[in-house]
Design an enzyme around this catalytic site. Sequence first.
Site, short mmCIF file in Angstrom:
data_model
loop_
_atom_site.label_atom_id
_atom_site.label_comp_id
_atom_site.label_asym_id
_atom_site.label_seq_id
_atom_site.Cartn_x
_atom_site.Cartn_y
_atom_site.Cartn_z
N ARG A 163 0.84 -1.22 0.00
CA ARG A 163 0.00 0.00 0.00
C ARG A 163 0.87 1.27 0.00
O ARG A 163 0.52 2.27 0.62
CB ARG A 163 -0.93 0.05 1.22
N SER A 234 -10.94 -1.51 3.50
CA SER A 234 -10.07 -1.66 4.67
C SER A 234 -9.72 -0.28 5.22
O SER A 234 -9.21 0.55 4.48
CB SER A 234 -8.76 -2.34 4.30
N GLU A 332 -5.16 3.02 6.53
CA GLU A 332 -4.85 2.97 5.12
C GLU A 332 -5.59 4.14 4.44
O GLU A 332 -5.13 4.69 3.45
CB GLU A 332 -5.37 1.64 4.56
#
Length: 336
Positions: A163, A234, A332
Site C-alpha cells: 500500500r 479496509s 490505510e
Amino acid sequence: MTIKRNIDIARLTTFGIHAKAAAVVTYSSLEELEQIIADKSLPTPIVHIGEGSNLLFTDDFPGTLLINEGDSVEFIGLDDNEILVTADAGIPMDLLCGFAAEFDFWGIENLSGIPGSVGAAVVQNVGAYGVEFKDVFVEADAIEVATGKHRKFTLDEMNYGYRYSLLKSQEWKGRYFIYRVKFRLSEVPNPKLDYGNLRSSVGESPTLAEIRKAIIAMRDSKLPNPSEYGSAGSFFKNPVVSHSEFERIVAENPELEIPSYPAPDGIKIPAAFLIDKCGLKGHQLGNASVWHKQPLVIVNHTGNATGSEILALERLIVATVEKRFGITLHPEVEHI
Ligand code: EPU
C-alpha cells in the site's frame, strides 16, 4: 470542464459523509488539466481524487477537489503475447478488470471488485488476493502541480511496497497528478491462487472469468454492500512487526493462534484478527460502526456519520488494539 463551488461532497466519496468543498472541478482532457493547473484563482489546496474510495474528510474542505472524467482506454498487442493497456487515470479499476476478463487478458483478475480509479491504484499500490497493482504497472504520465511540467514515473522509480509508492512519501505526496496509466496484461493464462481459500473455491485450472467471479463473491460475502453502507474498504493497513516483536505477542497471548504472513521487512499480522480479538466487531459509536463481518472496515452505519465520528471510532480501535497487543495500527484511508 466543470467548476462548481461550495459543493456537498457526500456523493464523491464511498464513505458518503456530508462535508463541503469550496470547489469541485472535473476535466476530461490533458489540455483541460493544464488549464486548471495554470488557473491560480481556484481555492487551494488542490487535491486530486479518484472515486473517493480511500478518503475520509474529517471536516469541510477549503480547497479544490479535482476529478478526471477522461474515458479513454487502449489495448495494444505486443509481440510476446503481452497486452499494453493505456487508460485515463480516472477510469474505475473494476471496469478495467471487467474488460480484461472479457478479452481473456490475465494479470488483474484478482483485483476484481476493488473500488477506486486506476490512478489511485498506481499511487497506493492497491492489492487483493495475492496480487498488487505494481505486478502489472509499466509507467504513469503525470503533471507537476506547481509548474505544469510533465514527467513519467516508471516502475523502478515508484519504490513500491505494501500500500505504498514514492507518491505517498512525505516528499512527493501531492506534488504530481497522474493523468494516464500504462500497465501490462498477458494472453497466457497465469492463475494466482495462493491467497486464502481461493484455490479450493476455483480448482487448479480455472478460467479468468471463474477467478473474477469467485473473487467478487468473496468480497461481497465479507465487505459491506456500497449501496447500503458507506465505507472506505479496509480502514487500516495490516501491521508488519519484527520477528522479536511477533515472538513477544505470541508469548503474551498463549491462548490465541495468531495468523501471520512473511513480509519483506518482518511479519504481517491481519489487523482484522487483532480488532476481532479486542471484541470490537460490530462495535457502534454514534453513527459509525465496525463492520460485523470484516472488522478492518469502518462503516457509516446510519448514513449520517460525520468525519469526526469515524475519526473517534478509529481512535478507539487504535487505542484498544495498542493496549491489548502493544501494536499500533495505522490507517490505510487518507484523511483530508
Ligand atoms: N480475520 C479475523 N476476523 C474477521 C475477519 C478476518 O480474525 O472477522 C482475520 C483472519 O485471520 C483472516 C485474516 O484476518 O484470515 C485476513 O482477512 P482477509 O482475507 O479478509 O484479508 P485482510 O488482510 O483483512 C486484505 C486487504 C483487503 C483485501 C484482502 C484480500 C489490507 C489492508 N486489506 O484484507 O483490501 O481485499 O486482504 O486480499 O491489506 C482494501 O484495501 O480496501 C481491501 C479490502
